[in-house]
Design a protein around this motif. Structure first.
Motif, PDB file in Angstrom:
ATOM      1  N   PHE B 344       3.061  18.797   7.359  1.00  0.00           N
ATOM      2  CA  PHE B 344       3.649  17.470   7.452  1.00  0.00           C
ATOM      3  C   PHE B 344       4.938  17.546   8.276  1.00  0.00           C
ATOM      4  O   PHE B 344       5.591  18.582   8.340  1.00  0.00           O
ATOM      5  CB  PHE B 344       3.993  16.955   6.052  1.00  0.00           C
ATOM      6  CG  PHE B 344       2.923  16.097   5.424  1.00  0.00           C
ATOM      7  CD1 PHE B 344       1.621  16.145   5.878  1.00  0.00           C
ATOM      8  CD2 PHE B 344       3.235  15.252   4.372  1.00  0.00           C
ATOM      9  CE1 PHE B 344       0.633  15.358   5.292  1.00  0.00           C
ATOM     10  CE2 PHE B 344       2.259  14.459   3.773  1.00  0.00           C
ATOM     11  CZ  PHE B 344       0.961  14.514   4.233  1.00  0.00           C
ATOM     12  N   ARG B 347       9.706  13.865   8.267  1.00  0.00           N
ATOM     13  CA  ARG B 347       9.650  12.504   7.724  1.00  0.00           C
ATOM     14  C   ARG B 347       8.658  12.405   6.573  1.00  0.00           C
ATOM     15  O   ARG B 347       8.976  11.916   5.490  1.00  0.00           O
ATOM     16  CB  ARG B 347       9.252  11.524   8.838  1.00  0.00           C
ATOM     17  CG  ARG B 347       8.883  10.131   8.357  1.00  0.00           C
ATOM     18  CD  ARG B 347       8.566   9.196   9.525  1.00  0.00           C
ATOM     19  NE  ARG B 347       7.472   9.658  10.367  1.00  0.00           N
ATOM     20  CZ  ARG B 347       6.184   9.454  10.096  1.00  0.00           C
ATOM     21  NH1 ARG B 347       5.830   8.802   9.011  1.00  0.00           N
ATOM     22  NH2 ARG B 347       5.246   9.910  10.906  1.00  0.00           N
ATOM     23  N   GLU B 348       7.449  12.896   6.815  1.00  0.00           N
ATOM     24  CA  GLU B 348       6.423  12.760   5.779  1.00  0.00           C
ATOM     25  C   GLU B 348       6.784  13.537   4.526  1.00  0.00           C
ATOM     26  O   GLU B 348       6.507  13.107   3.403  1.00  0.00           O
ATOM     27  CB  GLU B 348       5.074  13.233   6.330  1.00  0.00           C
ATOM     28  CG  GLU B 348       4.492  12.293   7.364  1.00  0.00           C
ATOM     29  CD  GLU B 348       3.355  12.919   8.148  1.00  0.00           C
ATOM     30  OE1 GLU B 348       2.368  12.224   8.387  1.00  0.00           O
ATOM     31  OE2 GLU B 348       3.451  14.114   8.503  1.00  0.00           O
ATOM     32  N   LEU B 352       7.654  11.843   0.558  1.00  0.00           N
ATOM     33  CA  LEU B 352       6.626  12.090  -0.458  1.00  0.00           C
ATOM     34  C   LEU B 352       6.942  11.556  -1.862  1.00  0.00           C
ATOM     35  O   LEU B 352       6.111  10.861  -2.445  1.00  0.00           O
ATOM     36  CB  LEU B 352       6.297  13.583  -0.493  1.00  0.00           C
ATOM     37  CG  LEU B 352       4.831  13.949  -0.606  1.00  0.00           C
ATOM     38  CD1 LEU B 352       3.938  13.098   0.270  1.00  0.00           C
ATOM     39  CD2 LEU B 352       4.630  15.409  -0.289  1.00  0.00           C
ATOM     40  N   PRO B 353       8.118  11.843  -2.431  1.00  0.00           N
ATOM     41  CA  PRO B 353       8.368  11.289  -3.773  1.00  0.00           C
ATOM     42  C   PRO B 353       8.814   9.829  -3.720  1.00  0.00           C
ATOM     43  O   PRO B 353       9.012   9.222  -4.751  1.00  0.00           O
ATOM     44  CB  PRO B 353       9.502  12.163  -4.323  1.00  0.00           C
ATOM     45  CG  PRO B 353       9.835  13.140  -3.261  1.00  0.00           C
ATOM     46  CD  PRO B 353       9.216  12.705  -1.992  1.00  0.00           C
ATOM     47  N   LEU B 355       7.313   7.246  -1.844  1.00  0.00           N
ATOM     48  CA  LEU B 355       6.356   6.360  -1.178  1.00  0.00           C
ATOM     49  C   LEU B 355       6.399   4.945  -1.750  1.00  0.00           C
ATOM     50  O   LEU B 355       6.288   3.974  -1.007  1.00  0.00           O
ATOM     51  CB  LEU B 355       4.943   6.944  -1.284  1.00  0.00           C
ATOM     52  CG  LEU B 355       4.692   8.130  -0.353  1.00  0.00           C
ATOM     53  CD1 LEU B 355       3.358   8.771  -0.646  1.00  0.00           C
ATOM     54  CD2 LEU B 355       4.751   7.692   1.099  1.00  0.00           C
ATOM     55  N   SER B 359       7.279   1.306   0.375  1.00  0.00           N
ATOM     56  CA  SER B 359       6.103   0.474   0.641  1.00  0.00           C
ATOM     57  C   SER B 359       6.409  -1.002   0.453  1.00  0.00           C
ATOM     58  O   SER B 359       7.222  -1.386  -0.386  1.00  0.00           O
ATOM     59  CB  SER B 359       4.964   0.863  -0.298  1.00  0.00           C
ATOM     60  OG  SER B 359       4.661   2.206  -0.109  1.00  0.00           O
ATOM     61  N   GLY B 362       1.870  -2.982  -0.078  1.00  0.00           N
ATOM     62  CA  GLY B 362       0.826  -1.963  -0.042  1.00  0.00           C
ATOM     63  C   GLY B 362       0.826  -1.098   1.200  1.00  0.00           C
ATOM     64  O   GLY B 362       0.044  -0.173   1.310  1.00  0.00           O
ATOM     65  N   PHE B 363       1.678  -1.407   2.161  1.00  0.00           N
ATOM     66  CA  PHE B 363       1.743  -0.589   3.363  1.00  0.00           C
ATOM     67  C   PHE B 363       3.059   0.189   3.404  1.00  0.00           C
ATOM     68  O   PHE B 363       4.072  -0.281   2.880  1.00  0.00           O
ATOM     69  CB  PHE B 363       1.662  -1.459   4.626  1.00  0.00           C
ATOM     70  CG  PHE B 363       0.335  -2.116   4.795  1.00  0.00           C
ATOM     71  CD1 PHE B 363      -0.733  -1.414   5.347  1.00  0.00           C
ATOM     72  CD2 PHE B 363       0.142  -3.422   4.394  1.00  0.00           C
ATOM     73  CE1 PHE B 363      -1.971  -2.016   5.492  1.00  0.00           C
ATOM     74  CE2 PHE B 363      -1.103  -4.031   4.527  1.00  0.00           C
ATOM     75  CZ  PHE B 363      -2.149  -3.321   5.079  1.00  0.00           C
ATOM     76  N   ILE B 364       3.024   1.346   4.023  1.00  0.00           N
ATOM     77  CA  ILE B 364       4.268   2.093   4.194  1.00  0.00           C
ATOM     78  C   ILE B 364       5.090   1.394   5.276  1.00  0.00           C
ATOM     79  O   ILE B 364       4.605   1.173   6.378  1.00  0.00           O
ATOM     80  CB  ILE B 364       3.989   3.544   4.602  1.00  0.00           C
ATOM     81  CG1 ILE B 364       3.232   4.263   3.488  1.00  0.00           C
ATOM     82  CG2 ILE B 364       5.285   4.273   4.917  1.00  0.00           C
ATOM     83  CD1 ILE B 364       2.797   5.668   3.833  1.00  0.00           C
ATOM     84  N   GLU B 369      11.162   3.806   6.402  1.00  0.00           N
ATOM     85  CA  GLU B 369      10.957   5.234   6.236  1.00  0.00           C
ATOM     86  C   GLU B 369      11.755   6.031   7.278  1.00  0.00           C
ATOM     87  O   GLU B 369      12.525   6.920   6.925  1.00  0.00           O
ATOM     88  CB  GLU B 369       9.456   5.539   6.359  1.00  0.00           C
ATOM     89  CG  GLU B 369       9.076   6.946   6.004  1.00  0.00           C
ATOM     90  CD  GLU B 369       7.615   7.246   6.301  1.00  0.00           C
ATOM     91  OE1 GLU B 369       6.939   6.416   6.943  1.00  0.00           O
ATOM     92  OE2 GLU B 369       7.150   8.314   5.885  1.00  0.00           O
TER      93      GLU B 369
END
Lengths: 258, 493
Positions: B344, B347-348, B352-353, B355, B359, B362-364, B369
């Motif tokens: 990853f 950023r990803e 992670l904790p 998300l 959001s 329902g979308f990131i 981010e």
């Protein structure tokens, strides 16, 4: 020290992504030369319709494989849910309702896989190999080994597998809409991110507070649901349910997912 | 064997990694190679063993110019490299691992197991290693795996052995064994390049030391003629006034309380609490149960009895999800296997904790981010071109910062740090300490498990010592000394 490996990986991923596509182009060229009618629109449309069934299963399989799992039972789920749908239709249920219930049953079968793998701590290969045999066996018992026919002449039901919309086969449309939907889910939603995270490092995902069990069960349910949807298309196309439908479809789905 | 590397240059693409380094290795010496992560130590050694090609410069071995095409050829000529990343095949036995690629074969091509066993046994006896040869390597502890790697290198009858952070995963006793082996090898005329961040070890075992900084060799000296402070100064190129930043704790109310926590056979009747703004250090020997207590606190393992209170309320933490929801973050001791998804991007990983909070419908929310990640990269001074860099391409210190950043995002109330500076260079270490101070200034409670006593003493407001699954002592900052901690840690009173 840090840039070079990254660059190499980049080139690798490009060839990896384009490789199969190049192979496809070469294959198309060869086939078109050998048989000029290959490129006729009618044939291409037919091809799209055929491929839709495999593609839908492959979409579900993609999620499964991204988490580091595998689902060998999708072909059997397709057959069992197809038989159950046909059974419900024959007994007089509205065909579209039957398809809906059939898809939900497919999701339940997938959830069983997911629970065996997460709560039962079984290896995905073993768990889904077992359920593959079980679902296939249940199909044979339910159908007595014979095709289920006499599904009636419901227009919507026939449209689902055989019809056209704006000149494009309906299954192809189902496939394309699903593709768009799952692409977005995979790349733009927390669920997709979690799917990748579990495959990348399950321990890190757990420690990051991701409910890995829940996500995995959902993913296997999704694979089951899509297999059942593919089963519905096949049932409509054949206007019957075949007890041996979907045999070895899991392999057709695994290959493109990788 | 006498190796001289002169004026070596090496660039990877636009990235100039080595700019005229010199290195001189005499026969029968233990030569320390020090420098911050990314200073070019590994690259220089990889050029010596032929993994990378030099751009220019000269390598002279025993008076003759000599270049190897690949590490295997270098090994054949007596130069072995024990890498920091362990290369064991986890599903194969210890014996298989020792002989992988170099199996002894009969004329029919069958394995000569008996001979290999005898050879392996001899080598293990020399090292005083008692790992059964039939054991699966994956079941061995990291320390044991390290010893397997060392034995493997020694069996090639190497004249030069390069050890990259050999003690990172070893216990005190294993380190002692390794040092005995190094001393014996030195007497036999084997030269050793010893790459390490651990100053104490270098002063204990090495003859000479070469310090590298930013792709250059600063200089080479006898260890006996330099000092700890001097080496650090050369490594970072500036005066490090203190290894530990000043701490002015502002300690508030108790946030987390553990009462009579027991997990059968692992730890027993553990009682302690942490207050907001406080750093509680947890010391103890390896295997005392410190990490296990933390795992239970975070819901990774279950308690058999006892309870956890958060802000005075009883909290049942059955899994990490519930721990995170209650504002507990856990930075584990194994950042590669438990902290990061290496494939990853930064950023990803950081997201992670978080998300849920990133959001929308329902979308990131990509903008939220990236803004957040960019802010953290700046605040934690993570050295990277952007948040899109893959975590696996970062140095140890920067990786550790990414793991910490992950948890900053949840707005933690309690952060558990297990060996927060393991494998991290001096400069990055201090930045991590500063970060801990910043977090406690905002009222975060920190539990820091550490095997480095100076770190425990330097950073903690209060120190708990764990011995055989029990808390054997509690010390305040002003009364704690290394001796007192060690007394409690070894079961003394």
């Amino acid at each position: 020290m840090k840039t070079t490996p990254a660059k190499v990986n980049h080139v690798d991923t490009i060839t990896q992504k384009l490789g199969p596509f190049l192979g496809l182009i070469i294959l198309v060229v060869i086939v078109s030369v050998l048989n000029p009618s290959f490129l006729e629109p009618l044939n291409l449309l037919n091809l799209l319709r055929q491929v839709a069934i495999n593609a839908l299963i492959a979409f579900g399989m993609t999620f499964v494989i991204l988490t580091g799992g595998i689902d060998l039972s999708v072909g059997a789920i397709l057959a069992l849910s197809s038989a159950l749908m046909a059974g419900m239709i024959v007994s007089g249920m509205d065909p579209m309702l039957a398809i809906l219930i059939g898809c939900l049953l497919g999701a339940v079968m997938g959830a069983i896989n997911g629970l065996l793998i997460t709560k039962g701590k079984m290896a995905p290969f073993i768990a889904t190999l077992a359920t593959m045999t079980i679902f296939r066996g249940l199909t044979l018992v339910y159908t007595d080994g014979n095709p289920i026919t006499g599904l009636g002449e419901n227009y919507l039901f026939q449209l689902f597998g055989r019809g056209y919309f704006l000149g494009i086969p309906v299954p192809a449309i189902t496939m394309m809409v699903s593709f768009a939907l799952f692409w977005v889910i995979l790349h733009k939603t927390p669920f997709g991110r979690k799917t990748y995270a579990i495959g990348g490092n399950e321990k890190a995902a757990i420690i990051s507070g991701i409910k890995v069990t829940k996500v995995k069960v959902m993913i296997y349910s999704l694979a089951g649901l899509l297999a059942a949807l593919a089963g519905a298309i096949l049932t409509s196309r054949l206007n019957s349910a075949q007890p041996t439908a979907g045999t070895s479809y899991e392999l057709d789905a695994i290959a493109p997912s990788y | 064997m006498h190796i001289q590397m002169n004026d070596i240059y090496k660039a990877f693409g636009a990235n100039q990694v080595l700019t005229g380094v010199h290195f001189d290795l005499k026969e029968g010496e233990v030569h320390a190679l020090m420098g911050e992560n990314g200073a070019g130590k590994s690259t220089m050694m990889n050029i010596l063993t032929g993994l990378h090609k030099r751009d220019s410069g000269k390598i002279v071995i025993d008076g003759e110019e000599r270049y190897f095409d690949n590490p295997k050829e270098a090994e054949k000529h007596g130069i072995a490299f024990i890498h920091q990343e362990l290369n064991v095949w986890p599903d194969m036995t210890v014996l298989d691992n020792l002989f992988i690629g170099k199996e002894l074969r009969s004329p029919f091509g069958l394995l000569k197991t008996k001979e290999m066993k005898a050879l392996a046994k001899k080598q293990f006896d020399k090292l005083a290693v008692t790992i059964p040869l039939e054991k699966e390597a994956g079941l061995c502890s990291v320390g044991e795996q390290q010893m397997i790697e060392i034995a493997k290198a020694l069996m090639t009858n190497a004249k030069v052995i390069i050890m990259d952070e050999p003690t990172a995963a070893l216990t005190e006793r294993e380190i002692e064994k390794l040092f005995n082996v190094i001393n014996a090898l030195r007497k036999e005329g084997v030269s050793i390049v010893y790459i390490s961040h651990r100053m104490e070890e270098i002063f204990a075992i090495c003859d000479r030391i070469t310090v590298m900084r930013d792709g250059k060799t600063v200089d080479t000296q006898m260890v006996s003629e330099t000092s700890f402070d001097e080496v650090v100064r050369k490594m970072v190129g500036r005066e490090l006034t203190d290894r530990y930043p000043e701490r002015n704790p502002n300690i508030g109310d108790t946030i987390l309380e553990v009462k009579n926590a027991t997990r059968q056979g692992v730890f027993e009747d553990v009682n302690f609490s942490v207050k907001s703004g406080e750093i509680v250090g947890v010391a103890g020997l390896m295997g005392a149960g410190r990490t296990e207590i933390m795992r239970a606190l975070f819901g990774l393992d279950q308690l058999d009895s006892g309870e956890i209170l958060i802000n005075g309320q009883k909290a049942s933490i059955k899994n990490p999800f519930e721990a995170v929801k209650r504002g507990i973050g856990f930075i584990t001791e194994d950042r590669k296997n438990e902290g990061l998804v290496l494939d990853f991007s930064i950023r990803e990983n950081m997201a992670l904790p978080n998300l849920t909070s990133f959001s929308k419908n329902g979308f990131i929310a990509y903008k939220t981010e990236t803004d957040f990640v960019d802010m953290l990269i700046k605040r934690l001074r993570i050295k990277t071109e952007s948040g899109e860099t893959s975590a696996k391409n970062l140095s140890g210190g920067n990786q550790q910062k990414v793991v910490i950043a992950k948890w900053v995002g949840i707005g933690p109330r309690v952060l558990i740090l297990d060996e927060p500076t393991r494998g991290v260079d001096v400069g990055a270490k201090r930045e991590i300490y500063q970060l801990m101070n910043e977090l406690t200034d905002r009222g975060v409670a920190i539990i820091m498990v550490s095997s480095e006593l100076p770190e425990v003493l330097g950073m903690s407001d209060r120190i708990l010592v764990v011995h055989e699954g029990k808390i054997s002592g509690e010390l305040l900052k002003n009364e704690a000394t290394q001796e007192k901690i060690m007394t409690y840690a070894t079961g003394g009173q």
